[in-house]
Design a protein around this motif. Structure first.
Motif, PDB file in Angstrom:
ATOM      1  N   THR A  41       0.835  -1.205   0.000  1.00 28.92           N
ATOM      2  CA  THR A  41       0.000   0.000   0.000  1.00 28.92           C
ATOM      3  C   THR A  41       0.869   1.255   0.000  1.00 28.92           C
ATOM      4  O   THR A  41       0.642   2.179  -0.787  1.00 28.92           O
ATOM      5  N   VAL A  42       1.867   1.273   0.843  1.00 28.90           N
ATOM      6  CA  VAL A  42       2.741   2.446   0.952  1.00 28.90           C
ATOM      7  C   VAL A  42       3.609   2.606  -0.303  1.00 28.90           C
ATOM      8  O   VAL A  42       3.618   3.671  -0.932  1.00 28.90           O
ATOM      9  N   GLY A  44       3.238   1.182  -3.220  1.00 28.18           N
ATOM     10  CA  GLY A  44       2.385   1.358  -4.395  1.00 28.18           C
ATOM     11  C   GLY A  44       1.869   2.775  -4.526  1.00 28.18           C
ATOM     12  O   GLY A  44       1.804   3.325  -5.634  1.00 28.18           O
ATOM     13  N   SER A  45       1.519   3.385  -3.421  1.00 29.18           N
ATOM     14  CA  SER A  45       1.065   4.777  -3.448  1.00 29.18           C
ATOM     15  C   SER A  45       2.188   5.717  -3.865  1.00 29.18           C
ATOM     16  O   SER A  45       1.975   6.636  -4.666  1.00 29.18           O
ATOM     17  N   LEU A  46       3.367   5.488  -3.320  1.00 29.78           N
ATOM     18  CA  LEU A  46       4.525   6.303  -3.712  1.00 29.78           C
ATOM     19  C   LEU A  46       4.838   6.121  -5.198  1.00 29.78           C
ATOM     20  O   LEU A  46       5.105   7.093  -5.905  1.00 29.78           O
ATOM     21  N   GLY A  48       2.757   5.291  -7.552  1.00 30.20           N
ATOM     22  CA  GLY A  48       1.716   5.981  -8.309  1.00 30.20           C
ATOM     23  C   GLY A  48       1.968   7.482  -8.377  1.00 30.20           C
ATOM     24  O   GLY A  48       1.810   8.104  -9.434  1.00 30.20           O
ATOM     25  N   PHE A  49       2.381   8.065  -7.268  1.00 30.96           N
ATOM     26  CA  PHE A  49       2.716   9.487  -7.230  1.00 30.96           C
ATOM     27  C   PHE A  49       3.890   9.792  -8.163  1.00 30.96           C
ATOM     28  O   PHE A  49       3.840  10.736  -8.954  1.00 30.96           O
TER      29      PHE A  49
END
Length: 98
Positions: A41-42, A44-46, A48-49
């Motif tokens: 989650t962490v 993957g979010s980074l 994506g950003f």
């Protein structure tokens, strides 16, 4: 260091490519082998950003340097291939862009 659009693109390409490699080869195995779903989650979010920033940098570089269509297409394509940004960076170094 970031005094040209191509150098900016290369830096962001390395950041985006590295985040993909970390996601696929570190975070995903930790999720399935160690049960650490939160890390995906962490990371993957980074990732994506960084991917969105990378696309914006592609647009900026294209606008500033009037890149040929093959460089634009290649830049987007390699974002989906592990280690692809490293290969593109090597190709950029071999051209007159660097």
């Amino acid at each position: 260091m970031l005094n040209s659009p191509i150098r900016l693109f290369r830096v962001f390409g390395m950041i985006e490519g590295t985040s993909l490699v970390i996601l696929l080869f570190i975070a995903m195995p930790l999720k399935y082998m160690a049960g650490l779903a939160e890390i995906v989650t962490v990371v993957g979010s980074l990732h994506g950003f960084f991917f969105i920033l990378y696309l914006l940098v592609i647009a900026y570089t294209t606008f500033k340097t009037r890149w040929a269509l093959r460089w634009i297409f290649s830049s987007v394509l390699v974002a989906f291939i592990p280690f692809g940004n490293y290969v593109l960076d090597y190709r950029l170094q071999k051209t007159h862009y660097v």
